[in-house]
Design a protein around this motif. Structure first.
Motif, PDB file in Angstrom:
ATOM      1  N   ASN A  30       0.806  -1.227   0.000  1.00 34.39           N
ATOM      2  CA  ASN A  30       0.000   0.000   0.000  1.00 34.39           C
ATOM      3  C   ASN A  30       0.836   1.272   0.000  1.00 34.39           C
ATOM      4  O   ASN A  30       0.339   2.347  -0.336  1.00 34.39           O
ATOM      5  CB  ASN A  30      -0.937  -0.007   1.214  1.00 34.39           C
ATOM      6  CG  ASN A  30      -2.045  -1.030   1.065  1.00 34.39           C
ATOM      7  OD1 ASN A  30      -2.355  -1.460  -0.036  1.00 34.39           O
ATOM      8  ND2 ASN A  30      -2.649  -1.432   2.179  1.00 34.39           N
ATOM      9  N   ARG A  60     -14.287  -6.801  -1.523  1.00 33.62           N
ATOM     10  CA  ARG A  60     -13.385  -6.131  -2.452  1.00 33.62           C
ATOM     11  C   ARG A  60     -11.932  -6.161  -1.977  1.00 33.62           C
ATOM     12  O   ARG A  60     -11.651  -6.172  -0.783  1.00 33.62           O
ATOM     13  CB  ARG A  60     -13.798  -4.660  -2.628  1.00 33.62           C
ATOM     14  CG  ARG A  60     -15.056  -4.483  -3.451  1.00 33.62           C
ATOM     15  CD  ARG A  60     -15.458  -3.020  -3.522  1.00 33.62           C
ATOM     16  NE  ARG A  60     -14.391  -2.183  -4.080  1.00 33.62           N
ATOM     17  CZ  ARG A  60     -14.186  -2.020  -5.380  1.00 33.62           C
ATOM     18  NH1 ARG A  60     -14.948  -2.623  -6.241  1.00 33.62           N
ATOM     19  NH2 ARG A  60     -13.213  -1.250  -5.804  1.00 33.62           N
ATOM     20  N   GLN A  61     -11.029  -6.195  -2.964  1.00 26.38           N
ATOM     21  CA  GLN A  61      -9.605  -5.959  -2.750  1.00 26.38           C
ATOM     22  C   GLN A  61      -8.971  -6.922  -1.747  1.00 26.38           C
ATOM     23  O   GLN A  61      -8.173  -6.526  -0.905  1.00 26.38           O
ATOM     24  CB  GLN A  61      -9.372  -4.511  -2.288  1.00 26.38           C
ATOM     25  CG  GLN A  61      -9.815  -3.483  -3.312  1.00 26.38           C
ATOM     26  CD  GLN A  61      -9.654  -2.055  -2.821  1.00 26.38           C
ATOM     27  OE1 GLN A  61      -9.761  -1.774  -1.635  1.00 26.38           O
ATOM     28  NE2 GLN A  61      -9.398  -1.146  -3.748  1.00 26.38           N
ATOM     29  N   GLY A  63      -7.278  -9.625  -2.971  1.00 25.76           N
ATOM     30  CA  GLY A  63      -6.040 -10.057  -3.602  1.00 25.76           C
ATOM     31  C   GLY A  63      -6.095 -11.336  -4.406  1.00 25.76           C
ATOM     32  O   GLY A  63      -5.046 -11.945  -4.661  1.00 25.76           O
ATOM     33  N   THR A  66      -4.623 -10.873  -8.072  1.00 29.81           N
ATOM     34  CA  THR A  66      -3.163 -10.838  -7.952  1.00 29.81           C
ATOM     35  C   THR A  66      -2.613 -12.241  -7.736  1.00 29.81           C
ATOM     36  O   THR A  66      -1.581 -12.623  -8.311  1.00 29.81           O
ATOM     37  CB  THR A  66      -2.743  -9.930  -6.780  1.00 29.81           C
ATOM     38  OG1 THR A  66      -3.262  -8.619  -6.998  1.00 29.81           O
ATOM     39  CG2 THR A  66      -1.226  -9.860  -6.658  1.00 29.81           C
ATOM     40  N   SER A  93      -9.397  -2.889 -17.272  1.00 25.49           N
ATOM     41  CA  SER A  93      -9.076  -3.923 -16.289  1.00 25.49           C
ATOM     42  C   SER A  93      -8.087  -4.928 -16.854  1.00 25.49           C
ATOM     43  O   SER A  93      -7.177  -5.382 -16.165  1.00 25.49           O
ATOM     44  CB  SER A  93     -10.347  -4.642 -15.840  1.00 25.49           C
ATOM     45  OG  SER A  93     -11.262  -3.742 -15.276  1.00 25.49           O
ATOM     46  N   GLU A 157     -13.644 -10.645 -12.085  1.00 20.36           N
ATOM     47  CA  GLU A 157     -14.862  -9.820 -11.969  1.00 20.36           C
ATOM     48  C   GLU A 157     -15.963 -10.333 -12.895  1.00 20.36           C
ATOM     49  O   GLU A 157     -16.632  -9.578 -13.615  1.00 20.36           O
ATOM     50  CB  GLU A 157     -14.541  -8.349 -12.245  1.00 20.36           C
ATOM     51  CG  GLU A 157     -13.698  -7.708 -11.157  1.00 20.36           C
ATOM     52  CD  GLU A 157     -14.377  -7.738  -9.779  1.00 20.36           C
ATOM     53  OE1 GLU A 157     -15.615  -7.824  -9.708  1.00 20.36           O
ATOM     54  OE2 GLU A 157     -13.663  -7.707  -8.762  1.00 20.36           O
ATOM     55  N   THR A 188     -16.445  -9.771  -7.061  1.00 19.31           N
ATOM     56  CA  THR A 188     -17.438  -9.288  -6.109  1.00 19.31           C
ATOM     57  C   THR A 188     -18.802  -9.463  -6.793  1.00 19.31           C
ATOM     58  O   THR A 188     -18.878  -9.593  -8.006  1.00 19.31           O
ATOM     59  CB  THR A 188     -17.210  -7.811  -5.765  1.00 19.31           C
ATOM     60  OG1 THR A 188     -17.070  -7.061  -6.989  1.00 19.31           O
ATOM     61  CG2 THR A 188     -15.941  -7.622  -4.945  1.00 19.31           C
ATOM     62  N   TYR A 221      -7.478  -8.412   5.412  1.00 23.63           N
ATOM     63  CA  TYR A 221      -7.808  -6.997   5.438  1.00 23.63           C
ATOM     64  C   TYR A 221      -7.063  -6.243   6.531  1.00 23.63           C
ATOM     65  O   TYR A 221      -6.924  -5.021   6.456  1.00 23.63           O
ATOM     66  CB  TYR A 221      -9.315  -6.803   5.614  1.00 23.63           C
ATOM     67  CG  TYR A 221     -10.083  -6.950   4.330  1.00 23.63           C
ATOM     68  CD1 TYR A 221     -10.047  -5.957   3.363  1.00 23.63           C
ATOM     69  CD2 TYR A 221     -10.803  -8.095   4.069  1.00 23.63           C
ATOM     70  CE1 TYR A 221     -10.735  -6.089   2.185  1.00 23.63           C
ATOM     71  CE2 TYR A 221     -11.496  -8.241   2.885  1.00 23.63           C
ATOM     72  CZ  TYR A 221     -11.462  -7.244   1.945  1.00 23.63           C
ATOM     73  OH  TYR A 221     -12.140  -7.378   0.763  1.00 23.63           O
ATOM     74  N   GLN A 224      -4.182  -5.158   4.483  1.00 19.23           N
ATOM     75  CA  GLN A 224      -4.576  -4.453   3.266  1.00 19.23           C
ATOM     76  C   GLN A 224      -5.184  -3.086   3.582  1.00 19.23           C
ATOM     77  O   GLN A 224      -4.928  -2.104   2.898  1.00 19.23           O
ATOM     78  CB  GLN A 224      -5.576  -5.314   2.480  1.00 19.23           C
ATOM     79  CG  GLN A 224      -6.081  -4.708   1.203  1.00 19.23           C
ATOM     80  CD  GLN A 224      -5.049  -4.743   0.084  1.00 19.23           C
ATOM     81  OE1 GLN A 224      -3.948  -5.251   0.263  1.00 19.23           O
ATOM     82  NE2 GLN A 224      -5.383  -4.177  -1.061  1.00 19.23           N
ATOM     83  N   GLU A 285     -20.463  -4.634  -1.453  1.00 22.52           N
ATOM     84  CA  GLU A 285     -19.025  -4.438  -1.595  1.00 22.52           C
ATOM     85  C   GLU A 285     -18.224  -5.201  -0.538  1.00 22.52           C
ATOM     86  O   GLU A 285     -17.135  -5.704  -0.815  1.00 22.52           O
ATOM     87  CB  GLU A 285     -18.694  -2.946  -1.480  1.00 22.52           C
ATOM     88  CG  GLU A 285     -19.326  -2.073  -2.561  1.00 22.52           C
ATOM     89  CD  GLU A 285     -18.766  -2.375  -3.939  1.00 22.52           C
ATOM     90  OE1 GLU A 285     -17.541  -2.499  -4.061  1.00 22.52           O
ATOM     91  OE2 GLU A 285     -19.568  -2.519  -4.881  1.00 22.52           O
TER      92      GLU A 285
END
Length: 523
Positions: A30, A60-61, A63, A66, A93, A157, A188, A221, A224, A285
């Protein structure tokens, strides 16, 4: 003790994707710093448990895109002449994924170890000199993967694709027919669509896909969202005289989440996020359970926060070992369509509702039974029970629950069901309604509930009131799931159509509410 050679160490690393990523690949944290790709707890769980067909629902987010990039790079570097495909829903994207892949490749320690060299690299292809290739594609431009077979396909996605069924079919056809190939759907949620149907079938273990769900309070999280968490904690302290959130401050939803593993810092962050987004937006979300992620908004008939509060607190049905005394024809359905939450009590009166289907595999025939306090004791749903067999099931369950009083819809298949209950099984404790003969002016009593636009409005309105003010207690998760997609549109109520969604259990519960309201006992 003999020392492990460099060659032996490399073999151990090359045989383990998590070790390979941690030792050879760097990603940006980050703060924008390049750090070793250390697989987090949730990513580790997925790598260790993934099968050929995988579908992920997540906040969301966390990973997972990745992770798939890293896995494709690992497999491509350690296996010659293999193909890998990354699919996204728009060019932006897709380009972002491919740039991350290139950064990962460039971070490999080429000066220390031998990795395949890049033979060709453009905006949608990464070809190595060992013959392995990683491609990017956009859903909808063409049939993905045509003419090539792939070891690993990522559908990133997926819930936002316009042509989900076609893309998934193409991906499955392009998957290599061997023991190690894999397709991964990660996304998501985006309301109710083909993705929701595929995920829920996997979640219910009715699919070749294996479902994974990772909530907003996953440990990933903590790292993150570290800065957001700290900012949320500062906000909470400023608003509460320097005090942190403590267990005594938690409301009903938060107590359930805390019990499931959400930290107090994460719950402060949840309150902070809700300052500028609705609870429905937060559910979509940052869901806390797989059902919550598909939350609808706008014209939902039932208060969705109450539905989700109940979903988080439903008990498990009684195990089969406690139900061996049921009638023989019922045993095959225990926890496979028939879910019993409480056994009958001496002297208690029970009230049931039933919605009848053809038994041909479409809509389900459903039963709900409540005790006199409105607590659900039983739920039944099955889409392959013919009408004659459904009549026997109602008879057996009704008599088991002290000759329960039933409201049964008489429309369509309901009428022959009622006639069979009355004539073949002498089951007479059934709802009757008054009808006037328009020619003679005399009133007649007819068995069953006649559903019209007017009477359906009564059904739904009464059920909504009983649920939202706490006059009934729902234990069936599937009933609650159907209540999530029960909407009002153009003055009519029903499920959010398509994709195999149903509202049969909503109706049987609504009939059971009418049974309690009638408070009649004919037998």
């Amino acid at each position: 003790m003999a020392r492990t050679s460099t060659k032996e160490k490399l073999k151990v690393i090359n045989d383990n994707p998590k070790l390979w990523l941690q030792n050879f690949v760097k990603i940006q944290d980050n703060n924008g710093d390049a750090v070793p790709f250390k697989v987090n707890e949730q990513q580790c769980e997925f790598v260790d448990s993934m099968v050929k067909f995988n579908i992920i629902s997540k906040a969301r987010q966390i990973g997972f895109s990745t992770l798939s990039l890293g896995l494709c790079l690992y497999y491509a570097c350690t296996n010659n002449s293999t193909n890998y495909l990354l699919v996204s829903y728009k060019q932006e994207s897709s380009s972002s994924l491919f740039e991350k892949l290139k950064v990962m490749y460039d971070s490999l320690p080429h000066d220390k170890y031998s990795f395949p060299k890049i033979k060709r690299s453009n905006r949608d292809e990464f070809l190595m000199d060992n013959g392995s290739r990683i491609q990017c594609s956009i859903a909808g431009l063409k049939d993905i993967g045509r003419g090539t077979t792939y070891q690993y396909i990522l559908l990133s996605e997926f819930a936002f694709y316009q042509n989900q069924e076609k893309v998934l079919l193409s991906a499955e056809q392009a998957l290599a027919k061997n023991l190690t190939s894999k397709v991964v759907i990660e996304t998501t949620s985006n309301g109710f669509n083909h993705y929701q149907e595929v995920f829920m079938n996997a979640y219910k273990k009715k699919s070749k896909y294996k479902s994974f769900f990772f909530p907003f309070y996953s440990s990933a999280y903590e790292k993150q969202f570290k800065h957001d968490y700290n900012q949320a904690e500062d906000w909470y302290k400023e608003s509460n005289s320097g005090r942190r959130l403590c267990p005594a401050d938690l409301d009903g939803d938060e107590k359930i989440l805390h019990g499931k593993g959400a930290s107090l810092k994460q719950l402060m962050w949840r309150r902070w996020k809700l300052l500028d987004m609705s609870i429905q937006e937060f559910y979509q979300e940052f869901p806390s359970n797989s059902m919550e992620s598909f939350i609808t908004s706008g014209f939902s008939v039932f208060d969705q926060s109450k539905v989700l509060e109940r979903i988080n607190a439903t008990p498990e049905p009684l195990p089969k070992t406690e139900l061996n005394h049921l009638a023989e024809p019922l045993l095959r359905y225990i926890n496979r369509g028939l879910f019993i939450f409480k056994l009958p009590k001496r002297g208690e009166r029970y009230y049931g509702g039933a919605d009848t289907a053809s038994g041909s595999g479409g809509d389900s025939s459903t039963i709900t039974i409540l005790d006199s306090d409105g607590e659900q004791v039983l739920s039944f749903y099955h889409n392959k029970v013919p009408v004659y067999a459904f009549a026997e099931i109602i008879n057996l369950l009704g008599r088991f629950y002290h000759y329960a009083f039933f409201v049964i819809e008489r429309n369509s298949y309901g009428l022959p069901l009622i006639e069979r209950l009355r004539k073949e099984y002498d089951y007479l404790n059934l709802y009757k309604h008054k009808v006037f003969n328009q020619q003679t002016g005399r009133k007649q009593m007819k068995l069953g509930w006649q559903t019209t636009e007017v009477t359906k409005s009564i059904l739904v309105s009464d059920f909504k009131e009983h649920f939202e003010v706490g006059m009934v207690m729902i234990h069936c998760k599937e009933t609650l799931a159907q209540m999530q997609i029960f909407v009002e549109s153009n003055g009519k109520t029903g499920n959010k159509g398509g994709n195999g969604n149903h509202d049969d259990l909503v109706l049987s519960f609504a009939f059971a509410v009418q049974a309690i309201k009638a408070n009649i006992w004919y037998v």
